[in-house]
Design an enzyme around this catalytic site. Structure first.
Site, mmCIF file in Angstrom:
data_model
loop_
_atom_site.group_PDB
_atom_site.id
_atom_site.type_symbol
_atom_site.label_atom_id
_atom_site.label_comp_id
_atom_site.label_asym_id
_atom_site.label_seq_id
_atom_site.Cartn_x
_atom_site.Cartn_y
_atom_site.Cartn_z
ATOM 1 N N HIS A 1 80.339 -73.356 12.431
ATOM 2 C CA HIS A 1 80.690 -72.735 11.170
ATOM 3 C C HIS A 1 81.813 -71.660 11.837
ATOM 4 C CE1 HIS A 1 79.422 -70.228 7.514
ATOM 5 N NE2 HIS A 1 80.997 -70.230 7.662
ATOM 6 N N HIS B 1 86.263 -70.522 10.842
ATOM 7 C CA HIS B 1 87.480 -70.663 9.758
ATOM 8 C C HIS B 1 88.693 -70.662 10.633
ATOM 9 C CE1 HIS B 1 85.117 -69.940 6.418
ATOM 10 N NE2 HIS B 1 83.998 -69.137 6.992
ATOM 11 N N ARG C 1 91.743 -71.322 9.373
ATOM 12 C CA ARG C 1 93.086 -71.116 8.738
ATOM 13 C C ARG C 1 94.001 -71.584 8.705
ATOM 14 N NH1 ARG C 1 89.268 -67.926 6.254
ATOM 15 N NH2 ARG C 1 88.764 -65.791 6.986
ATOM 16 N N ASN D 1 87.642 -73.992 3.546
ATOM 17 C CA ASN D 1 88.241 -73.220 2.632
ATOM 18 C C ASN D 1 89.659 -72.684 3.145
ATOM 19 O OD1 ASN D 1 87.022 -71.625 4.768
ATOM 20 N ND2 ASN D 1 86.847 -69.904 3.416
ATOM 21 N N ASP E 1 81.931 -73.435 1.632
ATOM 22 C CA ASP E 1 81.835 -72.197 2.213
ATOM 23 C C ASP E 1 82.851 -71.334 1.938
ATOM 24 O OD1 ASP E 1 80.482 -70.440 3.896
ATOM 25 O OD2 ASP E 1 82.454 -70.576 5.325
ATOM 26 N N HIS F 1 74.611 -68.985 7.364
ATOM 27 C CA HIS F 1 74.686 -67.544 7.447
ATOM 28 C C HIS F 1 73.477 -66.790 6.889
ATOM 29 C CE1 HIS F 1 77.146 -67.623 3.986
ATOM 30 N NE2 HIS F 1 78.327 -67.793 4.799
ATOM 31 N N ASP G 1 80.387 -67.689 12.180
ATOM 32 C CA ASP G 1 81.302 -67.583 10.933
ATOM 33 C C ASP G 1 82.430 -66.816 11.285
ATOM 34 O OD1 ASP G 1 82.177 -67.460 8.224
ATOM 35 O OD2 ASP G 1 80.703 -65.965 7.670
HETATM 36 ZN ZN LIG Z 1 80.231 -68.271 4.061
#
Ligand SMILES: [Zn+2]
Length: 451
Positions: free
Chosen positions: A62, A64, A66, A96, A154, A234, A332
């Site tokens: 998990h 990110h 970007r 995302n 997410d 999470h 996360d």
């Molecule tokens: Zn999330």
């Protein structure tokens, strides 16, 4: 050079219930042998691992990164560098981005970029809904063919149960698990921190635990109805752990993950360090010594989604990790630029970085506290995420990819912005005394990072 002999370490491979002093030989990027007194073939370098733990390469399912679209916060090069520093040989990127990863073309773009610029393995998830807008299903079959390992919205959560049900049916047909950020929008509305004592004291809008539990319960029902594999991301609330514990007992295909900030900090931290160390942080203060880390009230580095919750929730998450209800640990990792966080609490984006601190915080809160044996902790970073996502990773079995993390669980260190490889510095743990860290991260037989 894709070959290496690691000597003298304590090898822990939870996938094979192996825990013993041994050497590990990697040849041409694959595990070639695990055993006593192995000899290095001609031209193969030796890595001295005496006194260290030699584990399968850690997986964070998990993160990110970007990219594409928000590379001022992070990109694949900086994100994978942070992963390597944290001991992670594989990461799973959330969709995302801007645009969202909701089509095969974007998946191909990220794969190509990851191959060129990534220093660790990058796996990709696709969106459940187009544009992560929750209104129309994304082409899950096409995403699966493009190589995603799961689907998730997410950062957002599909509110329409009929769309979620159809997504479950498609994902199951495609052999993909769904991962879900559990947030009921009608209950959470504009909440920015846990709804309890502190949000009232601080005058901030509350994000109630029921806002998470409602969707966890929905996911349990949909997993039962469709047979799809649903993984709740999470987890932060005690009620969520209870729901998943009961559902797993019935054999429902549901699972959950936890992040170190949720089982280390509480909502009292939003009231500032003084309140935290005098209250919910008392048990952690001794390890920090006389100079306790300090931060003001309303510090946006303590704003994440889901939010930091009460001490009882924190304990329930640890209990869920200890009894096996929560099988997976992850960060996360959510980088944001300094200027984005330097605003009023209400306006700051949710999220903190985590790749470089999560192993230490997990070791402190679970191993050093006596709550979880080391092999069980490592399983939550290796074989368990690999099984959920059907990755051929997370084991030191002969023939497996030569991904290895060398860990010193007792090494004490202080996390500083200067040594972070992430483009973003939004961590609440700068200045904290941490115990335990990776000392080398080896990807396909190559040292990607070492201390
Ligand atoms: Zn999330």
């Amino acid at each position: 050079m894709n070959s290496l002999l690691l000597t003298g370490g304590r090898v822990i491979d939870p996938a094979n219930n192996f825990d013993s002093p041994a050497d590990v030989l990697i040849l041409n990027g694959k595990i070639s042998a695990v055993g006593k007194k192995l000899a290095a073939p001609a031209g193969v370098e030796t890595f001295e691992a005496k006194g260290k733990i030699v584990a399968p390469g850690l997986i964070d399912l998990h993160v990110h990164f970007r990219e594409p679209g928000q590379t001022a916060k992070e990109n694949i090069a900086s994100g994978t560098a942070a992963a390597a520093r944290g001991g992670f040989t594989s990461v799973v990127c959330m969709p995302n981005t801007a645009p969202a990863i909701d089509n095969a073309g974007t998946v191909a773009l990220i794969r190509e970029r990851a191959e060129r610029e990534g220093v660790v393995n990058v796996f990709i998830t696709g969106a459940i809904s187009k544009g992560i807008a929750g209104e129309e299903m994304a082409p899950i079959g096409g995403l699966q063919k493009a190589g995603v390992v799961a689907v998730t919205d997410d950062g957002h959560c599909v509110q329409n149960n009929e769309i979620m049900r159809r997504a479950c049916e498609y994902a199951k047909m495609c052999g993909l698990p769904l991962m879900d950020h559990c947030q009921d929008y009608s209950l959470v509305t504009e909440g920015v921190m846990h709804e309890g004592y502190w949000n009232v004291a601080l005058g901030l809008r509350g994000w109630p635990s029921a806002g998470e539990e409602m969707i966890v319960a929905r996911n349990i029902l949909l997993a039962e109805l469709t047979g799809a594999r649903i993984h709740c991301q999470h987890l932060s609330a005690a009620g969520s752990v209870k729901l998943i514990r009961e559902a797993k007992k019935r054999g429902v295909s549901i699972s959950g993950e936890a992040c170190p900030h949720h089982f280390t900090l509480t909502d009292a931290a939003v009231a500032g360090s003084e309140k935290f160390w005098a209250g919910d942080g008392r048990g952690l203060a001794a390890a920090q010594g006389p100079n306790l880390p300090q931060w003001p009230a309303y510090d946006t580095y303590f704003k994440m989604n889901p939010p930091l919750r009460s001490a009882a929730d924190r304990e329930a998450i640890i209990e869920g990790l200890a009894d096996g209800t929560i099988e997976i640990l992850c960060s996360d990792h959510a980088p944001h630029c300094g200027y984005e966080k330097e605003v009023e609490f209400d306006y700051a984006p949710f999220g903190i970085t985590g790749l470089e601190t999560e192993l230490a915080l997990s070791l402190m809160q679970l191993l050093h506290s006596g709550r979880l044996p080391l092999a069980d902790l490592l399983a939550k970073y290796t074989v368990n995420p690999a099984r959920l996502l059907n990755l051929s990773k997370g084991t030191l079995a002969v023939g497996a990819d030569g991904d290895v993390t060398v860990i010193d669980p007792d090494r004490e260190w202080v996390f500083t912005p200067a040594e972070s490889a992430s483009k973003s510095k939004n961590s609440p743990f700068f200045g904290w005394k941490l115990k335990g860290r990776a000392v080398a991260t080896i990807v396909a037989g190559k040292v990607a990072w070492s201390l």
